[in-house]
Design an enzyme around this catalytic site. Sequence first.
Site, PDB file in Angstrom:
ATOM      1  N   TRP A  74     -61.434  46.543 108.244  1.00  0.00           N
ATOM      2  CA  TRP A  74     -62.194  46.894 107.058  1.00  0.00           C
ATOM      3  C   TRP A  74     -63.196  47.929 107.550  1.00  0.00           C
ATOM      4  O   TRP A  74     -64.118  47.614 108.305  1.00  0.00           O
ATOM      5  CB  TRP A  74     -62.892  45.660 106.481  1.00  0.00           C
ATOM      6  CG  TRP A  74     -63.622  45.955 105.216  1.00  0.00           C
ATOM      7  CD1 TRP A  74     -63.091  46.031 103.961  1.00  0.00           C
ATOM      8  CD2 TRP A  74     -65.027  46.210 105.067  1.00  0.00           C
ATOM      9  NE1 TRP A  74     -64.065  46.328 103.053  1.00  0.00           N
ATOM     10  CE2 TRP A  74     -65.262  46.449 103.704  1.00  0.00           C
ATOM     11  CE3 TRP A  74     -66.098  46.279 105.949  1.00  0.00           C
ATOM     12  CZ2 TRP A  74     -66.532  46.734 103.199  1.00  0.00           C
ATOM     13  CZ3 TRP A  74     -67.356  46.566 105.459  1.00  0.00           C
ATOM     14  CH2 TRP A  74     -67.562  46.788 104.089  1.00  0.00           C
ATOM     15  N   GLY A  99     -67.151  43.602 113.335  1.00  0.00           N
ATOM     16  CA  GLY A  99     -68.615  43.648 113.304  1.00  0.00           C
ATOM     17  C   GLY A  99     -69.115  45.072 113.409  1.00  0.00           C
ATOM     18  O   GLY A  99     -68.357  46.027 113.188  1.00  0.00           O
ATOM     19  N   GLU A 485     -64.181  44.377  90.313  1.00  0.00           N
ATOM     20  CA  GLU A 485     -63.502  44.335  91.605  1.00  0.00           C
ATOM     21  C   GLU A 485     -61.988  44.373  91.487  1.00  0.00           C
ATOM     22  O   GLU A 485     -61.313  44.893  92.370  1.00  0.00           O
ATOM     23  CB  GLU A 485     -63.970  43.150  92.464  1.00  0.00           C
ATOM     24  CG  GLU A 485     -63.617  41.791  91.961  1.00  0.00           C
ATOM     25  CD  GLU A 485     -64.038  40.687  92.957  1.00  0.00           C
ATOM     26  OE1 GLU A 485     -64.371  39.608  92.491  1.00  0.00           O
ATOM     27  OE2 GLU A 485     -64.004  40.917  94.180  1.00  0.00           O
ATOM     28  N   HIS A 501     -83.595  46.300  75.508  1.00  0.00           N
ATOM     29  CA  HIS A 501     -84.538  46.881  76.478  1.00  0.00           C
ATOM     30  C   HIS A 501     -83.893  47.987  77.315  1.00  0.00           C
ATOM     31  O   HIS A 501     -84.396  48.331  78.371  1.00  0.00           O
ATOM     32  CB  HIS A 501     -85.109  45.781  77.381  1.00  0.00           C
ATOM     33  CG  HIS A 501     -85.832  44.725  76.611  1.00  0.00           C
ATOM     34  ND1 HIS A 501     -87.010  44.973  75.951  1.00  0.00           N
ATOM     35  CD2 HIS A 501     -85.499  43.447  76.316  1.00  0.00           C
ATOM     36  CE1 HIS A 501     -87.396  43.873  75.319  1.00  0.00           C
ATOM     37  NE2 HIS A 501     -86.482  42.932  75.520  1.00  0.00           N
ATOM     38  N   LYS A 600     -62.092  39.662 101.997  1.00  0.00           N
ATOM     39  CA  LYS A 600     -62.448  38.311 101.556  1.00  0.00           C
ATOM     40  C   LYS A 600     -63.679  37.772 102.261  1.00  0.00           C
ATOM     41  O   LYS A 600     -64.525  37.140 101.654  1.00  0.00           O
ATOM     42  CB  LYS A 600     -61.246  37.397 101.813  1.00  0.00           C
ATOM     43  CG  LYS A 600     -61.440  35.966 101.374  1.00  0.00           C
ATOM     44  CD  LYS A 600     -61.142  35.824  99.910  1.00  0.00           C
ATOM     45  CE  LYS A 600     -61.392  34.434  99.377  1.00  0.00           C
ATOM     46  NZ  LYS A 600     -61.804  34.489  97.966  1.00  0.00           N
TER      47      LYS A 600
HETATM   48  C1  F6R Z   1     -66.124  38.088  94.320  1.00  0.00           C
HETATM   49  C2  F6R Z   1     -66.238  37.523  95.646  1.00  0.00           C
HETATM   50  C3  F6R Z   1     -67.444  37.850  96.457  1.00  0.00           C
HETATM   51  C4  F6R Z   1     -67.866  36.603  97.273  1.00  0.00           C
HETATM   52  C5  F6R Z   1     -69.011  36.973  98.226  1.00  0.00           C
HETATM   53  C6  F6R Z   1     -69.519  35.773  99.001  1.00  0.00           C
HETATM   54  O1  F6R Z   1     -64.958  37.675  93.679  1.00  0.00           O
HETATM   55  O2  F6R Z   1     -65.361  36.849  96.097  1.00  0.00           O
HETATM   56  O3  F6R Z   1     -68.484  38.318  95.679  1.00  0.00           O
HETATM   57  O4  F6R Z   1     -68.264  35.601  96.401  1.00  0.00           O
HETATM   58  O5  F6R Z   1     -68.574  37.952  99.124  1.00  0.00           O
HETATM   59  O6  F6R Z   1     -68.500  35.216  99.770  1.00  0.00           O
HETATM   60  P1  F6R Z   1     -68.600  33.727 100.301  1.00  0.00           P
HETATM   61  O7  F6R Z   1     -68.554  32.822  99.125  1.00  0.00           O
HETATM   62  O8  F6R Z   1     -67.428  33.564 101.203  1.00  0.00           O
HETATM   63  O9  F6R Z   1     -69.910  33.628 101.025  1.00  0.00           O
END
Ligand code: F6R
Length: 605
Positions: A74, A99, A485, A501, A600
């Site tokens: 990523w 990272g 998204e 507003h 993810k």
């Molecule tokens: C949106 C989505 C993200 C996660 C966010 C936090 O559909 O999946 O906004 O909710 O990146 O991820 P977690 O829950 O793994 O901390």
Amino acid sequence: MCGIIGIASNKPVSINIINSLKKLEYRGYDSAGLATLNQNEINEKKCSGRVEELEKILFKNPSDGNLGIGHVRWATHGIPNQINAHPHSSEIVSVVHNGIIENSDELKKNLELKGSKFKSQTDTEVITLLITDELKKNNPVKSVFNTLKQLKGSFALGIIFKSYQNIIIGARRGSPLAVGYSKDENYLGSDSYALKSMTNKISYLDDGDLCVLSKDKIDFYNNEEKKINKKVYTLSDDENISDKGDYKNFMSKEIFEQPITAKNCINEYIDSLKKDINIYNFPVKPEDMNKIVLIGCGTAFHSCLIAKYWFEELTNIEVEIDIASEFRYRKLKFNSKNLYIFVSQSGETADTAAALDICKKNNMKTCSIVNAVESTIARNSDWVLPIHAGPEIGVASTKAFLGQMIVLFILSLKLAKIRKDIDLPSYDKHIKNLKVLPIAIEKCLKTENKVQSMAKEFLDAKGSMFLGRGLSYPIALEGALKLKELSYLHAEGYPAGEMKHGPLALIEEGLPVIVIAPKDKYFEKTLSNMQEVIARGGKILFISDHKKELIDENIRFSIKVPSLDKLLSPILLTVPIQLLAYHVAILKNCDIDKPRNLAKSVTVE
Ligand code: F6R
């Protein structure tokens, strides 16, 4: 983000590296690569795009070798092309990295002054060249330790060496890293999920740890370079359910799984015989609790926002919510009677994990509500309340959001009972309602055909707006986030009362406006806000638990969800907004499980 895999074996590893990378693609899918060691050579192959592309390259030109590392990227530093794909190799060492190296510019300048040449735009290549330099005078372990001392930032690394054919070194600071054990084979992976098809015996590296893997043993060192032992966890089988089955993609599977998700979660926490909630050992005595602070990112933050309404409604405890990336840099006032709750599906989100660390450093009591119970956030919290949703693979969070909401609702109810903020008949009524919630969710899924027709209204839209009040306001935010998204269509989520507003200026003829209005105390007010939108030409798509006849003729589409307790309405209203985002994305031919630019597990800041 990015996914790392490493395998040391007594047989060729490239096929298993590819299979594991496919499982890690949820962490990043900009590019993929692998490096194996064979006949004293580092054999590196990489490409932009998906693991599928890498697999095609290997099909034409296989990579032999019983030891190797792989990566899915990523992109952070440098565009997602083949040169910037990992591994980054020199003549003698090859590195995969997850990272960010914050001082990479400075390190790069120093290396260039010494004559090093860089091929890529990445921060990772400095690691390769630093280790290469160190190897002139040190063994691999010492070389990596010396390199780590020069790096600032957070990272997980997998490293192989041309002259040390039987070892992979892994190192962790900030970004997660696990190892797996098997007969004549050991593994390194960004998470246990990637290793599950090969082993269920796992250990986790802690911050500052380094490991040396060969096919028959794994040694661990802490940041003081001392050998340490690690606890070995056995992974549960139920977390192996990671197949799409007959569904077109994971997201639709995960949306349609939600009645089961709800049922499993409710069964875990509700004792049917005693009609009570199985939550004990609060780290802060509920009667003495001063404040609850809920922290998360993205969708998980939306569940915190919903929980704020629930805690406020059911208990007399003060509640604060915060986005983790903001919380971690604020000047905070801590109080030992506060309970800090961290909500995260993955349990690996860098900002949420950092916010948790700050609370721990200040000796605060922490609770995490997670899906991945072996995650960093779960392991670092005083108290863990799992959501029991099973693996969530689609990048857009659906069933985990539902699970988070259910656990937070149950927690608020239990706290209210212990503190005597709620009377017993009301408590019993809520428990009863929870028991029928899975059936109500099942009914919400039946709105799919109607939602599918509604989705067509978005095809020519410039943008869209989601409106709600009270408990439906976070659902409006969630609806807008899901649509953005998945379909790349601009969407705004607003509390309906805020329209006048400023955002009302966006309303023009035909703009789709999704009004989320259960028949609660805000219903009439939301309808008035809706009229203001209708008067300016907005196209109303209405989602409610209320009978259709009462609603305005100007409504283009309306979706009805079952009517249950008002406090549970956000859980039911979530289903049609998930389906809506899904179907708009399908119509626009978007990649449902892997939306562009996202991943993810967000393990970078
Ligand atoms: C949106 C989505 C993200 C996660 C966010 C936090 O559909 O999946 O906004 O909710 O990146 O991820 P977690 O829950 O793994 O901390």
